[in-house]
Motif scaffolding. Structure first.
Motif, PDB file in Angstrom:
ATOM      1  N   MET A   1      -3.360   0.089   3.887  1.00 33.08           N
ATOM      2  CA  MET A   1      -4.641  -0.454   3.475  1.00 33.08           C
ATOM      3  C   MET A   1      -4.877  -1.736   4.230  1.00 33.08           C
ATOM      4  O   MET A   1      -3.972  -2.421   4.623  1.00 33.08           O
ATOM      5  N   ASP A  44      -0.061   2.010  -2.683  1.00 38.22           N
ATOM      6  CA  ASP A  44      -0.103   1.571  -1.286  1.00 38.22           C
ATOM      7  C   ASP A  44       0.890   0.430  -1.012  1.00 38.22           C
ATOM      8  O   ASP A  44       0.987  -0.508  -1.793  1.00 38.22           O
ATOM      9  N   GLY A  45       1.601   0.537   0.102  1.00 36.09           N
ATOM     10  CA  GLY A  45       2.402  -0.580   0.604  1.00 36.09           C
ATOM     11  C   GLY A  45       3.538  -1.032  -0.296  1.00 36.09           C
ATOM     12  O   GLY A  45       3.775  -2.233  -0.437  1.00 36.09           O
ATOM     13  N   SER A  94      -1.860   2.187   6.844  1.00 37.01           N
ATOM     14  CA  SER A  94      -2.421   3.082   5.832  1.00 37.01           C
ATOM     15  C   SER A  94      -3.135   4.299   6.408  1.00 37.01           C
ATOM     16  O   SER A  94      -2.996   5.406   5.869  1.00 37.01           O
ATOM     17  N   TRP A  98      -1.601   7.623   4.959  1.00 37.79           N
ATOM     18  CA  TRP A  98      -2.275   8.485   3.970  1.00 37.79           C
ATOM     19  C   TRP A  98      -2.729   9.780   4.609  1.00 37.79           C
ATOM     20  O   TRP A  98      -2.758  10.823   3.938  1.00 37.79           O
ATOM     21  N   ASP A 210      -0.056  -3.369  -2.187  1.00 34.80           N
ATOM     22  CA  ASP A 210      -0.249  -3.727  -0.779  1.00 34.80           C
ATOM     23  C   ASP A 210      -1.013  -5.045  -0.649  1.00 34.80           C
ATOM     24  O   ASP A 210      -0.719  -5.859   0.222  1.00 34.80           O
ATOM     25  N   ASP A 266       2.697   4.839   1.186  1.00 35.34           N
ATOM     26  CA  ASP A 266       2.402   5.199   2.582  1.00 35.34           C
ATOM     27  C   ASP A 266       3.281   4.454   3.585  1.00 35.34           C
ATOM     28  O   ASP A 266       3.482   4.910   4.692  1.00 35.34           O
ATOM     29  N   HIS A 267       3.811   3.303   3.215  1.00 36.82           N
ATOM     30  CA  HIS A 267       4.647   2.483   4.112  1.00 36.82           C
ATOM     31  C   HIS A 267       5.187   1.306   3.318  1.00 36.82           C
ATOM     32  O   HIS A 267       4.718   1.043   2.212  1.00 36.82           O
ATOM     33  N   HIS A 274       2.708  -5.106   8.140  1.00 37.94           N
ATOM     34  CA  HIS A 274       3.387  -3.831   8.383  1.00 37.94           C
ATOM     35  C   HIS A 274       2.703  -3.144   9.546  1.00 37.94           C
ATOM     36  O   HIS A 274       1.645  -3.568   9.986  1.00 37.94           O
TER      37      HIS A 274
HETATM   38 ZN   LIG Z   1      -1.104   1.126   3.213  1.00 43.99          ZN
END
Ligand SMILES: [Zn+2]
Length: 326
Positions: A1, A44-45, A94, A98, A210, A266-267, A274
């Motif tokens: 994101m 996310d994240g 992201s 995703w 995130d 996602d990461h 990132h």
């Molecule tokens: Zn992300």
């Protein structure tokens, strides 16, 4: 994101519905998949070591209980970013992340290399719910996400001839410092769906973890298991997940339903960023719950994030699609 400055107070709300009442079946086994259903939740994240720390410190009790159940698992063997040095290698951001989680392929196929989505090939390698709808046109799929490209780019980009495949698509356009409130809206809309509809497949995305990772250090940012504010964001999302699980279990005829629950990210991240190839960015995790999970494989071998979609197809007993174009 990608978080942006909080310049705009405008939120765009889209609640899309293509006659779900006509398409929805009943609770229990009255469904296109004989009661097999999917709840796929994205955070996310969220770094692998941070979610483990949150669980150990009692900050993520719902995730911990789900993983500890005899039908649950917590795999730390999952990875983002494709294969290093191969055509599948992709940035840990992201857009590509995703895209891989929702299509089941890496960047060599979906072609998303950043958050601009230029050159994306979702017509050939589409969102997994498009395939589910192709196989079972009367199935019922819903998606809730406060990072707008999930819908505007990945879902809409997967529509063939404009044909919508989502029965509910709930979106809020979020900027910095809006994710906490918008995540609550995602939770509330998803709760309403679990209580009043009979979804076959749901995807629910939360963005605030995130956001804290990216926040400036004087605003308590950083992707780190040592950052208590990052862990608090994980804890807040854990509470949302607890509400969703409670609503799922309270469904009429829940005992006849066969839910696969998938929760992942996602990461990861390092410092406040990132996108690179460090372990902190590439190593992710999966918490899952279901009757027929391939536990040995998920716990004991490396699991690419592209393996999530095939898990969903296996649960619904449908085959992986062939690309619609080369
Ligand atoms: Zn992300």
């Amino acid at each position: 994101m990608n978080t942006k400055p909080a310049r705009s107070l405008l939120c765009i709300l889209t609640l899309f519905s293509s006659g779900p009442q006509l398409l929805a079946h009943g609770p229990g086994k009255d469904s296109d998949f004989e009661g097999r259903r999917v709840l796929f939740i994205g955070m996310d994240g969220c770094r692998a070591d941070a979610i483990a720390a949150a669980m150990e410190k009692g900050l993520a009790p719902h995730l911990k209980a789900l993983a500890a159940d005899p039908q649950g698992l917590h795999s730390r063997q999952v990875y983002a970013g494709g294969e290093l040095g191969e055509v599948t290698h992709q940035p840990t951001v992201s857009g590509p992340g995703w895209s891989s989680l929702l299509t089941g392929v890496w960047m060599d196929k979906h072609r998303v290399k950043d958050n601009r989505f230029f050159g994306a090939r979702f017509q050939a390698h589409g969102h997994f719910m498009r395939h589910i709808k192709n196989v079972k046109p009367t199935s019922w799929c819903a998606s809730f996400a406060d990072w707008k490209p999930i819908h505007d780019m990945i879902a809409d980009g997967s529509r063939v001839n404009g044909q919508e495949f989502l029965d509910v698509k709930f979106t809020l356009e979020s900027h910095a410092e809006q994710y906490v409130a918008h995540d609550e809206s995602m939770r509330d809309q998803a709760l309403q769906t679990l209580r009043t509809q009979n979804p076959d497949v749901m995807f629910v995305y939360f963005g605030q973890v995130d956001e804290v990772g990216h926040a400036a250090s004087d605003k308590r940012g950083s992707f780190s298991p040592d950052n208590e504010w990052y862990l608090k964001a994980i804890s807040a999302v854990d509470t949302h997940i607890g509400s969703l699980l409670e609503a799922m279990r309270a469904r009429p005829q829940f005992n006849e339903e066969d839910w696969l629950v998938i929760i992942t990210t996602d990461h990861g991240g390092t410092g406040t960023k990132h996108g690179g190839d460090t372990d902190e960015e590439r190593k992710i995790w999966l918490i899952a719950h279901g009757k027929e999970l391939p536990k040995d494989r998920l716990l004991n071998t490396p699991v690419p994030q592209t393996a999530i979609v095939p898990l969903i197809y296996d649960h619904l007993k449908i085959s992986t699609p062939l690309p619609t174009e080369p």
